[in-house]
Design a protein around this motif. Structure first.
Motif, mmCIF file in Angstrom:
data_model
loop_
_atom_site.group_PDB
_atom_site.id
_atom_site.type_symbol
_atom_site.label_atom_id
_atom_site.label_comp_id
_atom_site.label_asym_id
_atom_site.label_seq_id
_atom_site.Cartn_x
_atom_site.Cartn_y
_atom_site.Cartn_z
ATOM 1 N N PHE A 122 13.442 21.943 -27.676
ATOM 2 C CA PHE A 122 13.343 21.258 -26.381
ATOM 3 C C PHE A 122 13.741 19.796 -26.500
ATOM 4 C CE2 PHE A 122 11.469 18.631 -23.186
ATOM 5 C CZ PHE A 122 11.636 19.348 -22.017
ATOM 6 N N LEU A 123 13.235 19.113 -27.494
ATOM 7 C CA LEU A 123 13.537 17.691 -27.650
ATOM 8 C C LEU A 123 15.027 17.462 -27.865
ATOM 9 C CD1 LEU A 123 10.470 16.788 -29.879
ATOM 10 C CD2 LEU A 123 10.833 16.047 -27.520
ATOM 11 N N GLU A 124 15.657 18.344 -28.622
ATOM 12 C CA GLU A 124 17.103 18.217 -28.847
ATOM 13 C C GLU A 124 17.883 18.556 -27.581
ATOM 14 O OE1 GLU A 124 18.742 17.033 -31.388
ATOM 15 O OE2 GLU A 124 17.002 16.696 -32.679
ATOM 16 N N GLU A 125 17.443 19.562 -26.855
ATOM 17 C CA GLU A 125 18.139 19.950 -25.619
ATOM 18 C C GLU A 125 18.118 18.817 -24.593
ATOM 19 O OE1 GLU A 125 19.995 22.389 -24.763
ATOM 20 O OE2 GLU A 125 19.372 24.268 -25.702
ATOM 21 N N THR A 126 17.029 18.096 -24.535
ATOM 22 C CA THR A 126 16.872 17.074 -23.497
ATOM 23 C C THR A 126 17.213 15.671 -23.973
ATOM 24 O OG1 THR A 126 14.517 16.862 -24.060
ATOM 25 C CG2 THR A 126 15.100 18.412 -22.296
ATOM 26 N N GLY A 127 17.524 15.526 -25.250
ATOM 27 C CA GLY A 127 17.833 14.205 -25.771
ATOM 28 C C GLY A 127 16.647 13.260 -25.743
ATOM 29 N N THR A 128 15.445 13.812 -25.840
ATOM 30 C CA THR A 128 14.233 12.995 -25.809
ATOM 31 C C THR A 128 14.010 12.347 -27.173
ATOM 32 O OG1 THR A 128 13.242 14.493 -24.193
ATOM 33 C CG2 THR A 128 11.741 13.029 -25.396
ATOM 34 N N PRO A 129 13.880 11.026 -27.253
ATOM 35 C CA PRO A 129 13.635 10.383 -28.550
ATOM 36 C C PRO A 129 12.304 10.847 -29.147
ATOM 37 C CG PRO A 129 14.293 8.776 -26.887
ATOM 38 C CD PRO A 129 13.995 10.048 -26.158
ATOM 39 N N TYR A 130 12.314 11.109 -30.429
ATOM 40 C CA TYR A 130 11.077 11.538 -31.093
ATOM 41 C C TYR A 130 11.105 11.150 -32.562
ATOM 42 C CZ TYR A 130 13.638 15.627 -32.990
ATOM 43 O OH TYR A 130 14.532 16.452 -33.637
ATOM 44 N N ARG A 131 9.915 11.108 -33.113
ATOM 45 C CA ARG A 131 9.749 10.817 -34.544
ATOM 46 C C ARG A 131 9.089 12.022 -35.189
ATOM 47 N NH1 ARG A 131 5.738 8.156 -38.063
ATOM 48 N NH2 ARG A 131 4.256 8.225 -36.329
ATOM 49 N N LEU A 132 9.667 12.532 -36.252
ATOM 50 C CA LEU A 132 9.125 13.707 -36.934
ATOM 51 C C LEU A 132 8.004 13.293 -37.878
ATOM 52 C CD1 LEU A 132 9.899 16.763 -36.954
ATOM 53 C CD2 LEU A 132 11.056 16.290 -39.133
ATOM 54 N N VAL A 133 6.856 13.939 -37.717
ATOM 55 C CA VAL A 133 5.708 13.707 -38.599
ATOM 56 C C VAL A 133 5.406 15.030 -39.304
ATOM 57 C CG1 VAL A 133 3.316 12.929 -38.759
ATOM 58 C CG2 VAL A 133 4.815 12.000 -36.965
ATOM 59 N N PRO A 134 5.838 15.202 -40.553
ATOM 60 C CA PRO A 134 5.617 16.480 -41.222
ATOM 61 C C PRO A 134 4.130 16.799 -41.398
ATOM 62 C CG PRO A 134 7.309 15.205 -42.356
ATOM 63 C CD PRO A 134 6.664 14.283 -41.361
ATOM 64 N N VAL A 135 3.788 18.046 -41.154
ATOM 65 C CA VAL A 135 2.433 18.560 -41.389
ATOM 66 C C VAL A 135 2.597 19.723 -42.361
ATOM 67 C CG1 VAL A 135 0.357 19.577 -40.381
ATOM 68 C CG2 VAL A 135 1.699 17.920 -39.066
ATOM 69 N N ASN A 136 2.405 19.454 -43.633
ATOM 70 C CA ASN A 136 2.634 20.476 -44.656
ATOM 71 C C ASN A 136 1.472 21.458 -44.654
ATOM 72 O OD1 ASN A 136 2.946 22.000 -47.015
ATOM 73 N ND2 ASN A 136 3.971 20.314 -48.065
ATOM 74 N N ILE A 137 1.670 22.575 -43.977
ATOM 75 C CA ILE A 137 0.580 23.554 -43.843
ATOM 76 C C ILE A 137 0.303 24.274 -45.152
ATOM 77 C CG2 ILE A 137 1.007 23.841 -41.381
ATOM 78 C CD1 ILE A 137 2.414 26.485 -42.011
ATOM 79 N N GLN A 138 1.262 24.252 -46.087
ATOM 80 C CA GLN A 138 1.035 24.877 -47.391
ATOM 81 C C GLN A 138 0.191 23.988 -48.295
ATOM 82 O OE1 GLN A 138 5.059 25.605 -48.661
ATOM 83 N NE2 GLN A 138 5.286 27.402 -47.346
ATOM 84 N N ARG A 139 0.116 22.706 -47.941
ATOM 85 C CA ARG A 139 -0.687 21.753 -48.708
ATOM 86 C C ARG A 139 -2.049 21.527 -48.057
ATOM 87 N NH1 ARG A 139 2.687 16.628 -49.273
ATOM 88 N NH2 ARG A 139 1.861 16.237 -47.181
ATOM 89 N N GLY A 140 -2.182 21.918 -46.778
ATOM 90 C CA GLY A 140 -3.450 21.752 -46.077
ATOM 91 C C GLY A 140 -3.534 20.518 -45.215
ATOM 92 N N ASP A 141 -2.378 19.924 -44.867
ATOM 93 C CA ASP A 141 -2.392 18.731 -44.018
ATOM 94 C C ASP A 141 -3.083 18.978 -42.679
ATOM 95 O OD1 ASP A 141 -0.954 17.516 -46.016
ATOM 96 O OD2 ASP A 141 0.910 17.306 -44.865
#
Length: 240
Positions: free
Chosen positions: A18-37
């Motif tokens: 969705f964010l790419e389709e609409t050109g909405t600015p965003y910042r990626l915050v990784p949540v490593n679910i394999q590490r338990g974040d």
């Protein structure tokens, strides 16, 4: 600016697309679910259900403090409303879209997830034949629902591409792992191929591709640790 708390799973990919389709600015915050974040206190403050994705909007329309939203369906409703894109607001088309978004959240995602889960599980937890049949049949039924809908509709909510398509598409990427054959559903296959060719969809699918790990290549003890972290979770303790 939108913060996207993310890991490259089907549910995370919905929001990235969705964010790419609409050109909405965003910042990626990784949540490593394999590490338990997802169990860290700072993450639980924005999603007590300890699941990603979550967004935090630092410029909400009411001008107030940053606003967080969890659950991918709620996130897409929020972003579509904020941007005025991919969710028509006249009454009939609005609810045509809404019902398919909720169908995905209540049916497609959970059941296809279970189908894939039990197929990956193998015989590590005993005989899984009933679960394989139960969720394999339900996955097949749901592909049939999509197929019937798309027989005379270009997109899930009619003639216009919308968040209904964005939310459902990522879960069809795993048709083989779900024990299905997409060529049996020719209308789904036509829709799938059309959406797969969209440049913004391709960009959305590429988001965080460098984050994921092929767990099948990890040592057995590490695979067991990740399974213990992700599966058969019970209630988190609530502080007094």
């Amino acid at each position: 600016m939108i913060d996207l708390h993310y890991w490259p799973t089907p549910n995370g990919k919905k929001v990235a697309i969705f964010l790419e389709e609409t050109g909405t600015p965003y910042r990626l915050v990784p949540v490593n679910i394999q590490r338990g974040d997802q169990f860290k206190p700072e993450f639980l403050r924005i999603n007590p259900n300890h699941r990603m994705p979550v967004i935090v909007d630092h410029a909400p329309s009411d001008g107030g403090a940053p606003l967080s939203v969890f659950e991918s369906g709620a996130i897409l409703f929020y972003l579509a409303e904020k941007t005025g894109q991919l969710w028509p607001q006249d009454q009939r088309r609005k609810y045509e879209v809404a019902q398919w978004v909720i169908w995905q959240m209540a049916n497609q995602g959970p059941k296809l997830g279970e189908a894939g889960h039990f197929r990956r599980l193998g015989d590590r937890e005993g005989d899984q034949s009933y679960a394989l049949r139960r969720f394999g049949d339900e996955a097949n039924r749901l592909y049939g629902v999509l197929n019937a809908r798309l027989r005379d509709q270009r997109y899930l909510a009619g003639g216009s591409y919308s968040i209904a398509d964005i939310i459902s598409y990522p879960w069809t990427l795993g048709w083989k792992a779900q024990g299905q054959e997409i060529d049996e559903f020719k209308h789904v296959k036509r829709w799938f191929d059309e959406i797969s060719a969209r440049p913004a969809v391709q960009r959305g699918l590429a988001v965080g591709a460098d984050l994921s790990t092929d767990t099948g290549k990890l040592p057995p003890e590490e695979q067991a640790r990740i399974r213990k972290l992700l599966y058969n979770q019970r209630a988190l303790p609530v502080p007094d």
